[in-house]
Design a protein around this motif. Sequence first.
Motif, mmCIF file in Angstrom:
data_model
loop_
_atom_site.group_PDB
_atom_site.id
_atom_site.type_symbol
_atom_site.label_atom_id
_atom_site.label_comp_id
_atom_site.label_asym_id
_atom_site.label_seq_id
_atom_site.Cartn_x
_atom_site.Cartn_y
_atom_site.Cartn_z
ATOM 1 N N MET A 35 0.807 -1.216 0.000
ATOM 2 C CA MET A 35 0.000 0.000 0.000
ATOM 3 C C MET A 35 0.843 1.270 0.000
ATOM 4 O O MET A 35 0.452 2.285 -0.573
ATOM 5 N N SER A 39 0.381 4.193 -2.772
ATOM 6 C CA SER A 39 0.112 5.568 -2.357
ATOM 7 C C SER A 39 1.090 6.539 -3.021
ATOM 8 O O SER A 39 0.700 7.586 -3.550
ATOM 9 N N LYS A 46 -2.065 8.307 1.913
ATOM 10 C CA LYS A 46 -2.425 6.946 2.313
ATOM 11 C C LYS A 46 -3.846 6.893 2.867
ATOM 12 O O LYS A 46 -4.581 5.924 2.644
ATOM 13 N N GLY A 47 -4.244 7.962 3.550
ATOM 14 C CA GLY A 47 -5.607 8.011 4.073
ATOM 15 C C GLY A 47 -6.635 7.995 2.955
ATOM 16 O O GLY A 47 -7.680 7.342 3.059
ATOM 17 N N LEU A 49 -6.113 6.706 -0.028
ATOM 18 C CA LEU A 49 -6.034 5.365 -0.616
ATOM 19 C C LEU A 49 -6.947 4.387 0.123
ATOM 20 O O LEU A 49 -7.679 3.611 -0.499
ATOM 21 N N TYR A 50 -6.933 4.474 1.446
ATOM 22 C CA TYR A 50 -7.724 3.542 2.253
ATOM 23 C C TYR A 50 -9.227 3.830 2.184
ATOM 24 O O TYR A 50 -10.028 2.990 2.603
ATOM 25 N N ARG A 54 -9.284 -1.064 1.358
ATOM 26 C CA ARG A 54 -8.861 -1.263 2.744
ATOM 27 C C ARG A 54 -7.562 -2.038 2.857
ATOM 28 O O ARG A 54 -6.928 -2.043 3.921
ATOM 29 N N SER A 55 -7.147 -2.698 1.787
ATOM 30 C CA SER A 55 -5.936 -3.509 1.815
ATOM 31 C C SER A 55 -5.450 -3.769 0.397
ATOM 32 O O SER A 55 -6.176 -3.533 -0.577
ATOM 33 N N LYS A 56 -4.237 -4.275 0.301
ATOM 34 C CA LYS A 56 -3.716 -4.630 -1.026
ATOM 35 C C LYS A 56 -4.518 -5.786 -1.623
ATOM 36 O O LYS A 56 -4.623 -5.912 -2.846
ATOM 37 N N GLU A 58 -7.699 -6.126 -1.551
ATOM 38 C CA GLU A 58 -8.849 -5.561 -2.261
ATOM 39 C C GLU A 58 -8.436 -5.006 -3.621
ATOM 40 O O GLU A 58 -9.199 -5.075 -4.586
#
Length: 204
Positions: A35, A39, A46-47, A49-50, A54-56, A58
């Motif tokens: 992640m 990003s 990064k915030g 991105l999430y 929620r994760s790589k 996904e």
Amino acid sequence: MPKEKQTTKKQEKYTLILDAAETLMKKKGLYSLNMDEVSYFSNLAKGTLYLYFRSKEEILAALALKARILLLAHFEKAVLNENQPIQQLKAIIHANYTFLKNNPLYYELVSFYEINDRETETEEMSAVILRITELVIGIIKNGQLAGEIDSRIDPSILSFTMWGMTVGIMQLLKVKAATISNHPNLSENIVLDNYIKVFLDGIK
């Protein structure tokens, strides 16, 4: 901001993230994805991105879905160019090979959930595989009605067997490409054509 514009912005960021992940995997491999790098390469915090993934895992799932949809389209196009069921099955196997050669990352994504049993497929991914299975089963049934394929063979079992054998051959061609190219009497096309002949002869 109008709702339509907000939707467009979200879609742009979603696509940007997937494009960044795809670029990274082409450079470093599917299993190196993380992640932090996504990003950085997407130029998104990064915030942010999430908010989209929620994760790589996904991200991998979204790209695997894209890859399976492309593979299905590849099969459907190949089938349209043939009239006889036996030739349609042959076309699907050839289409699988050209997909592997032209889209190695996408092919790896298609295979990822088959060789990593701890990963859970999404409903969308399973639905695409079901459509591929139904396509092949339909061709087999037509072949049985036309007398081209042994009517004693269960179409579902044959479809599953064909998929397993073809995946195995594709992996062989991928892993042993250097060995095959160095052999004086071998080429990838010879191996592929021999497999197709043995398979099709066996179901007639």
